[in-house]
Design a protein around this motif. Structure first.
Motif, PDB file in Angstrom:
ATOM      1  N   ARG A 141     -19.350  10.312   6.830  1.00 46.63           N
ATOM      2  CA  ARG A 141     -19.490   9.975   8.250  1.00 46.63           C
ATOM      3  C   ARG A 141     -20.762  10.595   8.792  1.00 46.63           C
ATOM      4  N   ILE A 142     -21.579   9.764   9.410  1.00 47.95           N
ATOM      5  CA  ILE A 142     -22.841  10.224   9.978  1.00 47.95           C
ATOM      6  C   ILE A 142     -22.690  10.399  11.480  1.00 47.95           C
ATOM      7  N   ALA A 143     -23.454  11.330  12.031  1.00 44.35           N
ATOM      8  CA  ALA A 143     -23.442  11.528  13.474  1.00 44.35           C
ATOM      9  C   ALA A 143     -24.124  10.346  14.144  1.00 44.35           C
ATOM     10  N   SER A 144     -23.497   9.843  15.190  1.00 47.06           N
ATOM     11  CA  SER A 144     -24.033   8.665  15.884  1.00 47.06           C
ATOM     12  C   SER A 144     -23.717   8.778  17.359  1.00 47.06           C
ATOM     13  N   ARG A 145     -24.728   8.902  18.162  1.00 48.36           N
ATOM     14  CA  ARG A 145     -24.536   9.022  19.608  1.00 48.36           C
ATOM     15  C   ARG A 145     -24.653   7.644  20.260  1.00 48.36           C
ATOM     16  N   GLY A 146     -23.892   7.471  21.340  1.00 47.83           N
ATOM     17  CA  GLY A 146     -23.952   6.191  22.026  1.00 47.83           C
ATOM     18  C   GLY A 146     -23.327   6.282  23.400  1.00 47.83           C
ATOM     19  N   GLU A 147     -23.413   5.210  24.149  1.00 51.84           N
ATOM     20  CA  GLU A 147     -22.825   5.141  25.482  1.00 51.84           C
ATOM     21  C   GLU A 147     -21.384   4.654  25.356  1.00 51.84           C
ATOM     22  N   ALA A 196     -26.592   2.642  15.571  1.00 52.24           N
ATOM     23  CA  ALA A 196     -25.857   3.347  14.515  1.00 52.24           C
ATOM     24  C   ALA A 196     -26.127   2.736  13.150  1.00 52.24           C
ATOM     25  N   VAL A 197     -26.203   1.420  13.084  1.00 53.81           N
ATOM     26  CA  VAL A 197     -26.511   0.753  11.808  1.00 53.81           C
ATOM     27  C   VAL A 197     -27.903   1.155  11.326  1.00 53.81           C
ATOM     28  N   ALA A 198     -28.834   1.321  12.248  1.00 56.19           N
ATOM     29  CA  ALA A 198     -30.185   1.737  11.870  1.00 56.19           C
ATOM     30  C   ALA A 198     -30.171   3.126  11.229  1.00 56.19           C
ATOM     31  N   VAL A 199     -29.377   4.041  11.805  1.00 56.19           N
ATOM     32  CA  VAL A 199     -29.266   5.384  11.218  1.00 56.19           C
ATOM     33  C   VAL A 199     -28.613   5.300   9.839  1.00 56.19           C
ATOM     34  N   ALA A 200     -27.574   4.468   9.716  1.00 58.09           N
ATOM     35  CA  ALA A 200     -26.906   4.300   8.418  1.00 58.09           C
ATOM     36  C   ALA A 200     -27.892   3.798   7.363  1.00 58.09           C
ATOM     37  N   ALA A 201     -28.789   2.908   7.751  1.00 56.22           N
ATOM     38  CA  ALA A 201     -29.784   2.387   6.803  1.00 56.22           C
ATOM     39  C   ALA A 201     -30.748   3.489   6.369  1.00 56.22           C
ATOM     40  N   GLU A 202     -31.131   4.354   7.309  1.00 56.29           N
ATOM     41  CA  GLU A 202     -32.009   5.475   6.958  1.00 56.29           C
ATOM     42  C   GLU A 202     -31.331   6.396   5.945  1.00 56.29           C
ATOM     43  N   VAL A 203     -30.049   6.673   6.159  1.00 60.38           N
ATOM     44  CA  VAL A 203     -29.304   7.541   5.249  1.00 60.38           C
ATOM     45  C   VAL A 203     -29.185   6.887   3.873  1.00 60.38           C
ATOM     46  N   ARG A 204     -28.850   5.610   3.856  1.00 60.85           N
ATOM     47  CA  ARG A 204     -28.738   4.881   2.580  1.00 60.85           C
ATOM     48  C   ARG A 204     -30.047   4.944   1.800  1.00 60.85           C
ATOM     49  N   ASP A 205     -31.154   4.690   2.477  1.00 64.23           N
ATOM     50  CA  ASP A 205     -32.456   4.662   1.802  1.00 64.23           C
ATOM     51  C   ASP A 205     -32.846   6.052   1.305  1.00 64.23           C
ATOM     52  N   ALA A 206     -32.533   7.085   2.104  1.00 64.09           N
ATOM     53  CA  ALA A 206     -32.863   8.448   1.696  1.00 64.09           C
ATOM     54  C   ALA A 206     -32.023   8.898   0.503  1.00 64.09           C
ATOM     55  N   ALA A 207     -30.764   8.468   0.450  1.00 60.07           N
ATOM     56  CA  ALA A 207     -29.874   8.878  -0.640  1.00 60.07           C
ATOM     57  C   ALA A 207     -30.234   8.179  -1.946  1.00 60.07           C
ATOM     58  N   GLY A 208     -30.568   6.906  -1.864  1.00 65.38           N
ATOM     59  CA  GLY A 208     -30.956   6.161  -3.051  1.00 65.38           C
ATOM     60  C   GLY A 208     -29.842   5.957  -4.052  1.00 65.38           C
TER      61      GLY A 208
END
Length: 409
Positions: A141-147, A196-208
């Protein structure tokens, strides 16, 4: 369970002195079907929202085949209602004994975490039970801030860099990896999902590492009341919110990744109302037989505006005030706790009086789950109602931010 055509009919026939929950199974089934139709991935109903057996039974019959569970009690409740359903253990922080129970007795193979110590706990049980690691899926689970009315990232969620490291560790153990986020409860900005999806994509790409699923959590908004004198931008329909989410999923390279959602409010909110009685009218104060320690915790925060309907007691022939004039009434709960007061007034006819009933709509989410036995008050009477709360006469009340000088005059 006694059946009535409406909450008004139930109140006038039963003349209850204790709160009565009006359950609308047809509304619940319809709202579940609407979400299943709109969301293209796996729908796992969040049992914490409302885990009443009658709710879980209807959802199982409506086609919900997976449940988001957070405790042994929720494991048992979901499995009792739907023996063949998939259980997803989506609490990030778990007791070691609960992990063992989940894996051994309930054969749960999907869970979530946001810290390496949780990986160690799970791995201990996997080895003790001699399970094949490849049978498990661990979501990070990744941290994700939102309204949202209730923002949830302060308690759970790993920062992107930490999340990528966790995914790499899980993959090295031979366990399948997923990414999860939860944008909050009752989302107020539809673009929150895209961010949130954008952050998830960053995490996916960083993890490889291979990611076998993306869990987009809950937060899909339910319909409540709003003050018509203070127009606010309306949330788009559910189909439009999900369309925006799916556009982000495609744009960020998750188009071929299986999706999971954990809806709660959007499915169950409209399925219940509660009939309460006015125990005392004191000026512009109404003392009712429910409150923040029972069905109305959402109203305590002031972030959810519940629609209300006045049901006059026909036995009272003479009334103070005019039935056609709406006034703000401060609402006090049944307990002796001085904080048992709703944060927003209900606007009701000036003629409301002691002995009348008020039907409070759209309380299916969290209200029943959070009720307590404080002071010995515990609403637990249910009737079935055939028509939606919105049917018939329009609701006669709404709420606005508190203005003590007006409300307590």
């Amino acid at each position: 369970m006694p059946c009535f055509s409406s909450g008004r009919e139930a109140a006038l026939e039963l003349r209850p002195d204790s709160p009565v929950y009006c359950f609308r199974p047809q509304v619940l089934a319809a709202d579940a079907a609407a979400f299943l139709s709109a969301f293209p991935g796996k729908t796992a109903y969040a049992v914490k929202t409302n885990g009443e057996p009658m709710v879980l039974d209807v959802l199982a019959r409506a086609g919900i085949g997976a449940f988001d569970v957070a405790s042994p009690a929720e494991f048992a409740a979901a499995r009792a209602a739907a023996p063949g359903a998939e259980l997803l253990y989506m609490h990030p922080v778990k007791a070691q004994s609960d992990i063992r129970l989940a894996l051994e007795r309930y054969a749960i193979r999907t869970t979530v975490l946001d810290h390496e110590d949780e990986v160690a706990k799970i791995l201990r049980i996997v080895r003790a039970l001699d399970l094949d690691p490849q049978d498990l899926t661990l979501f990070v689970r990744i941290a994700s801030r939102g309204e949202a009315a209730y923002e949830l990232s302060k308690k759970f969620g790993a920062a992107p860099g930490h999340a990528a490291e966790l995914l790499q560790r899980i993959d090295a153990l031979g366990i399948r990896c997923g990414i999860a986020f939860h944008v909050g409860s009752q989302v107020e900005d539809a673009d929150t999902y895209s961010r949130a999806v954008a952050v998830a994509a960053e995490v996916r790409d960083a993890a490889g590492v291979p990611v076998v699923a993306l869990d987009v959590g809950g937060g899909f908004p339910a319909t409540y009341a709003r003050d018509p004198r203070r127009p606010a931008p309306l949330m788009p329909p559910l189909a439009d919110i999900i369309a925006g989410l799916m556009a982000a999923v495609e744009a960020r390279g998750f188009g071929a990744t299986p999706l999971v959602a954990e809806p709660g409010r959007v499915i169950v909110a409209r399925a219940f109302s509660v009939i309460v009685r006015v125990l005392l009218k004191k000026g512009q104060r109404l003392y009712i037989n429910d409150g923040v320690w029972s069905s109305l915790s959402d109203s305590w925060t002031g972030k959810i505006l519940l629609p209300v309907r006045h049901i006059p007691d026909p036995a009272r022939r003479r009334r103070p005030g005019r039935a056609g004039r709406m006034e703000p009434f401060r609402i006090y709960g049944a307990t002796c706790d001085s904080v048992d007061v709703l944060s927003r007034p209900f606007y009701l006819p000036e003629s409301v009086d002691t002995g009348d009933w008020i039907e409070i709509g759209h309380i299916g989410a969290y209200s029943l789950a959070l009720r307590t036995r404080f002071n010995g008050f515990y609403p637990d009477t249910f009737v079935e109602v055939a028509t939606p709360f919105e049917a018939g006469d329009a609701p006669e009340g709404f709420a606005e931010p508190e203005r003590r000088g007006v409300v307590e005059a």
